[in-house]
Design an enzyme around this catalytic site. Structure first.
Site, PDB file in Angstrom:
ATOM      1  N   ASP A  62      -2.290   6.787   6.186  1.00 56.35           N
ATOM      2  CA  ASP A  62      -3.403   5.823   5.688  1.00 56.35           C
ATOM      3  C   ASP A  62      -3.801   4.398   6.678  1.00 56.35           C
ATOM      4  OD1 ASP A  62      -4.686   4.111   4.448  1.00 56.35           O
ATOM      5  OD2 ASP A  62      -3.199   3.306   2.464  1.00 56.35           O
ATOM      6  N   LYS A  87     -13.187  -1.772   5.785  1.00 55.12           N
ATOM      7  CA  LYS A  87     -11.361  -2.437   7.530  1.00 55.12           C
ATOM      8  C   LYS A  87     -12.495  -2.393   7.683  1.00 55.12           C
ATOM      9  CE  LYS A  87      -9.598  -2.897   3.434  1.00 55.12           C
ATOM     10  NZ  LYS A  87      -8.270  -2.247   2.949  1.00 55.12           N
ATOM     11  N   TRP A 144       0.213  -1.041   0.042  1.00 53.39           N
ATOM     12  CA  TRP A 144       0.060   0.079  -0.105  1.00 53.39           C
ATOM     13  C   TRP A 144       0.522   1.079  -0.030  1.00 53.39           C
ATOM     14  CZ3 TRP A 144      -4.224  -0.214  -2.200  1.00 53.39           C
ATOM     15  CH2 TRP A 144      -4.985  -2.010  -1.718  1.00 53.39           C
TER      16      TRP A 144
HETATM   17  C1  LIG Z   1      -7.316  -1.337   2.118  1.00 52.67           C
HETATM   18  C2  LIG Z   1      -6.377  -0.320   1.404  1.00 52.67           C
HETATM   19  C3  LIG Z   1      -6.490   0.382   0.271  1.00 52.67           C
HETATM   20  C4  LIG Z   1      -7.355   0.765  -0.949  1.00 52.67           C
HETATM   21  O1  LIG Z   1      -8.172   0.790  -0.538  1.00 52.67           O
HETATM   22  P1  LIG Z   1      -9.574   1.234  -1.930  1.00 52.67           P
HETATM   23  O2  LIG Z   1     -10.623   1.481  -0.988  1.00 52.67           O
HETATM   24  O3  LIG Z   1     -10.158  -0.524  -2.154  1.00 52.67           O
HETATM   25  O4  LIG Z   1      -8.660   2.010  -2.402  1.00 52.67           O
HETATM   26  C5  LIG Z   1      -4.994   0.957   0.414  1.00 52.67           C
HETATM   27  N1  LIG Z   1      -4.953   1.617   1.346  1.00 52.67           N
HETATM   28  C6  LIG Z   1      -4.297   0.120   2.636  1.00 52.67           C
HETATM   29  C7  LIG Z   1      -4.088   0.145   3.834  1.00 52.67           C
HETATM   30  C8  LIG Z   1      -5.441  -0.346   2.546  1.00 52.67           C
HETATM   31  O5  LIG Z   1      -5.994  -1.146   3.621  1.00 52.67           O
END
Ligand SMILES: *Cc1c(COP(=O)(O)O)cnc(C)c1O
Length: 360
Positions: free
Chosen positions: A172, A196, A102
């Site tokens: 993030d 999540k 990520w």
């Molecule tokens: C799932 C995730 C993403 C991507 O999320 P999307 O909503 O599919 O764009 C980005 N960063 C992290 C740390 C994630 O767990």
């Protein structure tokens, strides 16, 4: 069929009481004769749903009035571009820490707009550890410092909040938001894809310090301009109303559970149990530096990869779903976010113990 334990990394399991409430309110939200899905986003009813969700999130996460809370669309990935477009200002350069897949995606996207400096990376270790801050080569003139507190795919999680000095810290938090208490005041911006720990996919929650608003580049698409979204209460266009509503139900549920403090205890217990089991059993292994093991995503391998198919099949037959690891790392991964009950982790360990006995 009864509910299975879903260990998917995202979209992830949601609290069962939330789904039940959504079901009960599906056709007729509180006597309005409408589903939330069918309501005008400008209606009093929906505005109340939206405002209550924000209020509950502020309360849960301890977000002060110094910050705007935005309910945006396009998932966390859209923020990889939105962030540089809004925060670079007249600086042009930004620092990133690379701790996994990520981070890399965020870096690649930001590099289209900014002079990106990867101030530290744990790629040499196969992303099994977090580089200590003493080793970072950050720049005092960077517009911001970006990191990924929990690498969802690798199962790697920081156990510290970086000290970025006067440079705004950007995180993030897609897979770790609301999993434990957090000092929001240390951050310039936090973003989290909802699927999540918050709600359905597509929605992304952005918490941004108000002094960072209003610096978007001229060419920034209107829909990606934080100032515009903030000025319009996240309703510049039609927001993801139903996802926002469901996120609100999750926030209420979290409050009923005792908030993020209670989640911290639960998540610490669940992950410790699973890692302890893996460490004590020769049949299973987790490659991550124990200090930086994720509480949310627990990858593990079997002693013999050829047994992976059998393992997954047997798990599924017992209602333990989506344990297959990410295609880029292989093996297994159990994602155990807030909504995964401790009983789900117990059931997984029970199954793993039996499988190891049979095949070890
Ligand atoms: C799932 C995730 C993403 C991507 O999320 P999307 O909503 O599919 O764009 C980005 N960063 C992290 C740390 C994630 O767990």
């Amino acid at each position: 069929m009864s509910r299975a334990y879903n260990f998917c990394a995202g979209p992830a399991t949601l609290p069962e009481p939330v789904l039940r409430q959504a079901r009960d309110e599906m056709l007729d939200w509180r006597g309005t004769g409408m589903s939330v899905m069918e309501m005008s986003h400008r209606s009093d009813e929906f505005v109340e749903i939206a405002e209550t969700a924000e209020k509950d999130l502020r309360e849960l996460a301890g977000i002060s009035e110094d910050y705007s809370v935005l309910f945006m669309q396009g998932g966390a990935s859209s923020q990889f571009a939105t962030i540089p477009l809004n925060l670079l200002g007249d600086k042009g350069c930004a620092d990133y820490i690379n701790t996994g897949i990520w981070s890399k995606k965020a870096i690649a996207e930001a590099s289209r707009y900014a002079d990106v400096n990867v101030a530290a990376s744990s790629e040499d270790s196969g992303f099994t550890t977090v580089p200590l801050q003493e080793t970072w080569h950050t720049r005092a003139d960077a517009a911001y410092l970006h990191y990924t507190p929990n690498e969802t795919i690798g199962g790697l999680e920081y156990d510290f909040i970086p000290d970025s000095g006067a440079v705004p810290l950007v995180a993030d938090m897609s897979s770790t938001m609301l999993s434990r208490p957090l000092d929001i005041s240390k951050f310039g911006l936090i973003y989290a894809g909802a699927q999540k720990n918050i709600g359905p996919s597509g929605l992304v929650v952005v918490i941004v310090r108000k002094d960072l608003l209003g610096k978007a580049r001229a060419e920034t698409p209107t829909m990606m301009n934080y100032q515009v979204i903030a000025d319009n209460g996240s309703m510049y266009n039609t927001p993801a109303t139903y996802s926002w509503y469901l996120a609100g139900l999750v926030f209420k549920w979290l409050k009923e559970q005792g908030g993020v403090g209670a989640m911290e205890q639960l998540n610490r217990r669940k992950s410790a149990k699973l890692y302890d089991f893996i460490d004590r059993n020769d049949f299973y292994a987790n490659p991550i530096d124990p200090r930086f093991r994720s509480w949310m995503n627990v990858p593990f391998t079997l002693a013999d990869d050829r047994l992976n198919g059998d393992f997954l099949q047997g798990a599924e037959a017992r209602g333990l779903l989506n344990l297959k690891g990410h295609r880029s790392v292989g093996g297994m991964r159990a994602s155990i976010y807030n909504a995964m009950p401790e009983a789900g982790v117990d059931a997984l360990i029970d199954y793993m113990a039996g499988f190891a006995k049979e095949h070890g």
